[in-house]
Motif scaffolding. Structure first.
Motif, PDB file in Angstrom:
ATOM      1  N   ASN A 106       0.112  15.028   4.128  1.00  0.00           N
ATOM      2  CA  ASN A 106       1.073  13.818   4.501  1.00  0.00           C
ATOM      3  C   ASN A 106       2.293  14.315   5.068  1.00  0.00           C
ATOM      4  O   ASN A 106       3.168  15.110   4.631  1.00  0.00           O
ATOM      5  N   CYS A 108       4.486  12.077   6.064  1.00  0.00           N
ATOM      6  CA  CYS A 108       5.410  10.807   6.148  1.00  0.00           C
ATOM      7  C   CYS A 108       6.184  10.863   5.188  1.00  0.00           C
ATOM      8  O   CYS A 108       6.904   9.789   4.976  1.00  0.00           O
ATOM      9  N   CYS A 133       8.147   4.742   8.642  1.00  0.00           N
ATOM     10  CA  CYS A 133       6.755   5.266   8.489  1.00  0.00           C
ATOM     11  C   CYS A 133       6.380   4.810   7.047  1.00  0.00           C
ATOM     12  O   CYS A 133       5.299   4.394   6.685  1.00  0.00           O
ATOM     13  N   SER A 134       7.546   4.859   6.070  1.00  0.00           N
ATOM     14  CA  SER A 134       7.271   4.466   4.706  1.00  0.00           C
ATOM     15  C   SER A 134       7.684   3.046   4.286  1.00  0.00           C
ATOM     16  O   SER A 134       7.092   2.718   3.343  1.00  0.00           O
ATOM     17  N   PHE A 137       5.198  -0.733   6.247  1.00  0.00           N
ATOM     18  CA  PHE A 137       4.015  -1.117   5.667  1.00  0.00           C
ATOM     19  C   PHE A 137       4.014  -1.989   4.641  1.00  0.00           C
ATOM     20  O   PHE A 137       4.947  -1.894   3.624  1.00  0.00           O
ATOM     21  N   GLN A 204      -2.880   4.598   3.115  1.00  0.00           N
ATOM     22  CA  GLN A 204      -1.445   3.924   3.536  1.00  0.00           C
ATOM     23  C   GLN A 204      -0.963   3.337   2.022  1.00  0.00           C
ATOM     24  O   GLN A 204       0.369   3.511   1.838  1.00  0.00           O
ATOM     25  N   ARG A 207       0.094   6.192  -0.160  1.00  0.00           N
ATOM     26  CA  ARG A 207       1.423   6.873   0.247  1.00  0.00           C
ATOM     27  C   ARG A 207       2.642   6.020   0.286  1.00  0.00           C
ATOM     28  O   ARG A 207       3.687   6.300  -0.129  1.00  0.00           O
ATOM     29  N   HIS A 208       2.529   4.627   0.300  1.00  0.00           N
ATOM     30  CA  HIS A 208       3.426   3.913   0.238  1.00  0.00           C
ATOM     31  C   HIS A 208       3.992   3.817  -0.988  1.00  0.00           C
ATOM     32  O   HIS A 208       5.328   3.780  -1.430  1.00  0.00           O
TER      33      HIS A 208
END
Length: 232
Positions: A106, A108, A133-134, A137, A204, A207-208
């Motif tokens: 990752n 991001c 990027c974070s 979303f 995604q 990661r978020h």
């Protein structure tokens, strides 16, 4: 709260803990101590990937067994059916698992790109890119339970997404009359064969949640109580 919901919450907490551990290593340790801690982190992460893969395969096998048992007058060997369906599930290499990808592939993560004690213009550019990027979303909502989707499945026909924890139950309960649960969708025939894992979207989501921390949890709670539909 269902067993699947408890499992998802528990797994999220574990992944968040591993992410915190990773960020601590990157920010505070130097070789050779850093190498030792990274090795420990990878060992634990591999175990989580293996456990989740077994859980997902078991869940899929149970669904296949339920679909096979259609005639109540017949005697079925449930254990044999389950083992048969389980044997058809593929084993995911831990390095291909989304948890491993989030932790070690990752790029991001804000904590990994912001240099310490630096005020150069390039730093602000890096921070801006990471924030985009974070934070750009938005967590998707499941049209059935109105909660945040954790394990997304995409309909190959109408392209709508659902949570794997709810869509199979929805199809079973609807039997042969299952329609896409999104309001206004004209897809009036929904079957398990139409569903496909959306691994990119799942990454995604994970990661978020990992990068947003507490604010992401608040966002999920607001979404869960809003009752609004998501027209992907």
């Amino acid at each position: 709260m269902s067993l699947h919901d408890r499992y998802s919450i528990f797994l999220d907490k574990c992944v968040n803990s591993l992410t915190t551990w990773k960020n601590f290593i990157n920010e505070n340790l130097e070789d050779p101590e850093k190498e030792v801690e990274v090795a420990k982190l990878k060992e634990i992460a591999q175990k989580f990937c293996t456990i989740d893969n077994k859980y997902q395969n078991s869940k899929k096998a149970i669904i296949l067994v339920e679909e096979t048992i259609s005639d109540p007058s017949q005697d079925y060997l449930i254990d044999e059916l389950y083992q048969q369906k389980l044997s058809t599930q593929s084993e995911t290499v831990h390095t291909d698992h989304e948890i491993w990808d989030q932790l070690f592939h990752n790029n991001c993560s804000i904590l990994e790109v912001v240099p310490k004690n630096s005020q150069e213009d390039s730093t602000y550019e890096d921070i801006g890119d990471s924030l985009m990027c974070s934070t750009s979303f938005t967590l998707p909502l499941d049209p059935i339970r109105k909660g945040v989707i954790r394990k997304p499945l995409r309909n190959i026909k109408c392209k709508h997404i659902y949570d794997s924890e709810t869509i199979y139950d929805y199809i079973r309960q609807s039997k042969k009359k299952a329609m896409c649960p999104y309001i206004g969708c004209k897809n009036n025939k929904l079957t398990p064969a139409d569903l496909q894992e959306d691994l990119l979207l799942e990454k995604q989501i994970l990661r978020h949640i990992a990068t947003q921390g507490g604010s992401s949890r608040n966002e999920e709670e607001e979404m869960d109580t809003s009752g609004s539909d998501n027209d992907d």
